[in-house]
Scaffold this motif. Structure first.
Motif, PDB file in Angstrom:
ATOM      1  N   LEU A 159       0.846  -1.198   0.000  1.00 49.08           N
ATOM      2  CA  LEU A 159       0.000   0.000   0.000  1.00 49.08           C
ATOM      3  C   LEU A 159       0.879   1.244   0.000  1.00 49.08           C
ATOM      4  O   LEU A 159       1.586   1.516   0.973  1.00 49.08           O
ATOM      5  CB  LEU A 159      -0.910   0.004   1.227  1.00 49.08           C
ATOM      6  N   ALA A 160       0.827   2.010  -1.091  1.00 41.07           N
ATOM      7  CA  ALA A 160       1.564   3.268  -1.189  1.00 41.07           C
ATOM      8  C   ALA A 160       0.571   4.409  -1.010  1.00 41.07           C
ATOM      9  O   ALA A 160      -0.358   4.566  -1.801  1.00 41.07           O
ATOM     10  CB  ALA A 160       2.265   3.379  -2.541  1.00 41.07           C
ATOM     11  N   VAL A 186       0.279  -5.156   9.604  1.00 45.15           N
ATOM     12  CA  VAL A 186       1.530  -4.746   8.966  1.00 45.15           C
ATOM     13  C   VAL A 186       2.590  -5.822   9.181  1.00 45.15           C
ATOM     14  O   VAL A 186       2.762  -6.337  10.295  1.00 45.15           O
ATOM     15  CB  VAL A 186       2.013  -3.398   9.528  1.00 45.15           C
ATOM     16  N   SER A 187       3.301  -6.144   8.122  1.00 48.64           N
ATOM     17  CA  SER A 187       4.306  -7.196   8.180  1.00 48.64           C
ATOM     18  C   SER A 187       5.438  -6.839   9.153  1.00 48.64           C
ATOM     19  O   SER A 187       5.961  -5.722   9.126  1.00 48.64           O
ATOM     20  CB  SER A 187       4.896  -7.447   6.787  1.00 48.64           C
ATOM     21  N   ARG A 231       2.548  -4.236   3.572  1.00 50.80           N
ATOM     22  CA  ARG A 231       3.594  -3.245   3.801  1.00 50.80           C
ATOM     23  C   ARG A 231       3.034  -1.888   3.398  1.00 50.80           C
ATOM     24  O   ARG A 231       2.178  -1.787   2.511  1.00 50.80           O
ATOM     25  CB  ARG A 231       4.846  -3.557   2.973  1.00 50.80           C
ATOM     26  N   VAL A 232       3.531  -0.833   4.035  1.00 50.25           N
ATOM     27  CA  VAL A 232       3.032   0.514   3.784  1.00 50.25           C
ATOM     28  C   VAL A 232       4.196   1.442   3.479  1.00 50.25           C
ATOM     29  O   VAL A 232       5.231   1.393   4.151  1.00 50.25           O
ATOM     30  CB  VAL A 232       2.241   1.055   4.988  1.00 50.25           C
ATOM     31  N   ALA A 233       4.009   2.288   2.452  1.00 49.43           N
ATOM     32  CA  ALA A 233       4.950   3.365   2.149  1.00 49.43           C
ATOM     33  C   ALA A 233       4.151   4.664   2.084  1.00 49.43           C
ATOM     34  O   ALA A 233       2.968   4.660   1.725  1.00 49.43           O
ATOM     35  CB  ALA A 233       5.671   3.114   0.826  1.00 49.43           C
ATOM     36  N   LEU A 234       4.783   5.776   2.426  1.00 49.38           N
ATOM     37  CA  LEU A 234       4.081   7.062   2.496  1.00 49.38           C
ATOM     38  C   LEU A 234       4.866   8.143   1.770  1.00 49.38           C
ATOM     39  O   LEU A 234       6.073   8.302   1.989  1.00 49.38           O
ATOM     40  CB  LEU A 234       3.868   7.455   3.964  1.00 49.38           C
ATOM     41  N   GLU A 264       8.239   9.954   2.793  1.00 47.76           N
ATOM     42  CA  GLU A 264       8.195   9.936   4.254  1.00 47.76           C
ATOM     43  C   GLU A 264       8.833   8.648   4.769  1.00 47.76           C
ATOM     44  O   GLU A 264       9.639   8.673   5.684  1.00 47.76           O
ATOM     45  CB  GLU A 264       6.753  10.061   4.738  1.00 47.76           C
ATOM     46  N   PHE A 265       8.454   7.515   4.163  1.00 46.62           N
ATOM     47  CA  PHE A 265       9.103   6.237   4.435  1.00 46.62           C
ATOM     48  C   PHE A 265       8.729   5.245   3.349  1.00 46.62           C
ATOM     49  O   PHE A 265       7.697   5.371   2.702  1.00 46.62           O
ATOM     50  CB  PHE A 265       8.749   5.682   5.821  1.00 46.62           C
ATOM     51  N   ASP A 266       9.626   4.269   3.116  1.00 39.69           N
ATOM     52  CA  ASP A 266       9.383   3.267   2.087  1.00 39.69           C
ATOM     53  C   ASP A 266       8.841   1.984   2.707  1.00 39.69           C
ATOM     54  O   ASP A 266       8.571   1.916   3.904  1.00 39.69           O
ATOM     55  CB  ASP A 266      10.647   3.002   1.260  1.00 39.69           C
ATOM     56  N   PHE A 267       8.685   0.950   1.873  1.00 41.27           N
ATOM     57  CA  PHE A 267       8.070  -0.292   2.332  1.00 41.27           C
ATOM     58  C   PHE A 267       8.911  -1.032   3.377  1.00 41.27           C
ATOM     59  O   PHE A 267       8.380  -1.838   4.133  1.00 41.27           O
ATOM     60  CB  PHE A 267       7.815  -1.226   1.145  1.00 41.27           C
TER      61      PHE A 267
END
Length: 286
Positions: free
Chosen positions: A44-45, A75-76, A87-90, A110-113
């Motif tokens: 999820l981006a 979240v993994s 996984r989340v990236a922002l 802001e941050f990657d996966f």
């Protein structure tokens, strides 16, 4: 059942998940219990509009909504491994008065996966570190970058790929053609584009052009991002993520694979690429 169309089936499945027939009655058990986080195989981006189109109070409302959405996802704890958890990236759009040239990055990461392994750490970053950038909007270039440089190049990719774009206004004139390209690129690559609108200065045509189809499953209007609007969006997104998780397993059980493969990409069936999408018809500045 043989004559059931793929899009009809998808709508029935989705709205059966989003509906909530259980009221606060004695017949409903655990009605106040917080639901468990959703286990979904997803990258999820999230792409936030922090441009001047968004007021400061609306921006804070966005952050509150994102925090509540993150709580709903399992979240993994091992993002560098293929463990079938999310996984989340922002990212935020970088303010600019012109189209980016070669080498310029149209987003602020802001941050990657790989950065965070816990939903609590993600929420802390959102509330403590993410600041509104201001400036003008270049949504098309930002979405294209997130797809090509984040989702499609991430190591140990998850099965489902999704961009959650929060849109607060009309994109800049120099970005409009790129917005169309980004939408086509997402369809061609099987990337889900879910759009949340904020305020009332957004361009409805641009929002509908960007979002995946069908639109009633991929666009939510947040208005002023007050508490009630946040709650509605949170519930809608939870149902949507449950839908992503459920669709494949249900297809396997009912053996509907051939039905869905026969529907073209423009029907909004994620993960199935159209033969017409081999080469999106635009040269992109990267």
């Amino acid at each position: 059942m043989d004559d059931l169309k793929g899009s009809q089936f998808e709508n029935v499945l989705f709205f059966s998940l989003i509906s909530d027939p259980c009221k606060k009655e004695s017949s409903c058990s655990n009605v106040n219990k917080a639901p468990a986080p959703i286990q979904v195989d997803l990258d999820l981006a999230v792409l936030v509009d922090g441009s001047r189109n968004v007021r400061a109070d609306q921006y804070e409302g966005m952050k509150e909504l994102l925090g509540s959405v993150i709580e709903q996802i399992a979240v993994s704890s091992q993002p560098s491994r293929s463990d079938k958890q999310a996984r989340v990236a922002l990212y935020q759009q970088v303010p600019s008065s012109y189209a980016p040239t070669a080498g310029q990055v149209p987003v602020q990461q802001e941050f990657d996966f790989m950065r965070y392994k816990d939903s609590g750490l993600i929420k802390s970053h959102i509330f403590q570190s993410m600041q509104q950038l201001g400036g003008s909007s270049g949504l098309g270039y930002a979405v294209e970058w997130v797809i090509t440089r984040s989702l499609l190049t991430a190591a140990k990719p998850r099965k489902n790929k999704m961009v959650l774009a929060i849109v607060g206004g009309e994109t800049s004139y120099w970005d409009r053609a790129q917005l169309d390209f980004a939408a086509k690129l997402a369809r061609c690559q099987g990337v889900v584009l879910f759009t949340l609108t904020v305020g009332d200065s957004f361009n409805s045509t641009q929002v509908e052009e960007l979002a995946s189809l069908p639109l009633d499953q991929h666009v939510v209007h947040l208005g002023e991002v007050k508490r009630g609007e946040q709650e509605y969006a949170k519930r809608f997104l939870r149902a949507f993520l449950s839908f992503l998780k459920s669709k494949e397993s249900l297809l396997q059980k009912l053996n509907f694979t051939n039905i869905f493969l026969s529907i073209p990409q423009t029907r909004g069936l994620h993960g199935f690429k159209s033969n017409t999408c081999t080469n999106p018809d635009k040269t992109v500045t990267r």
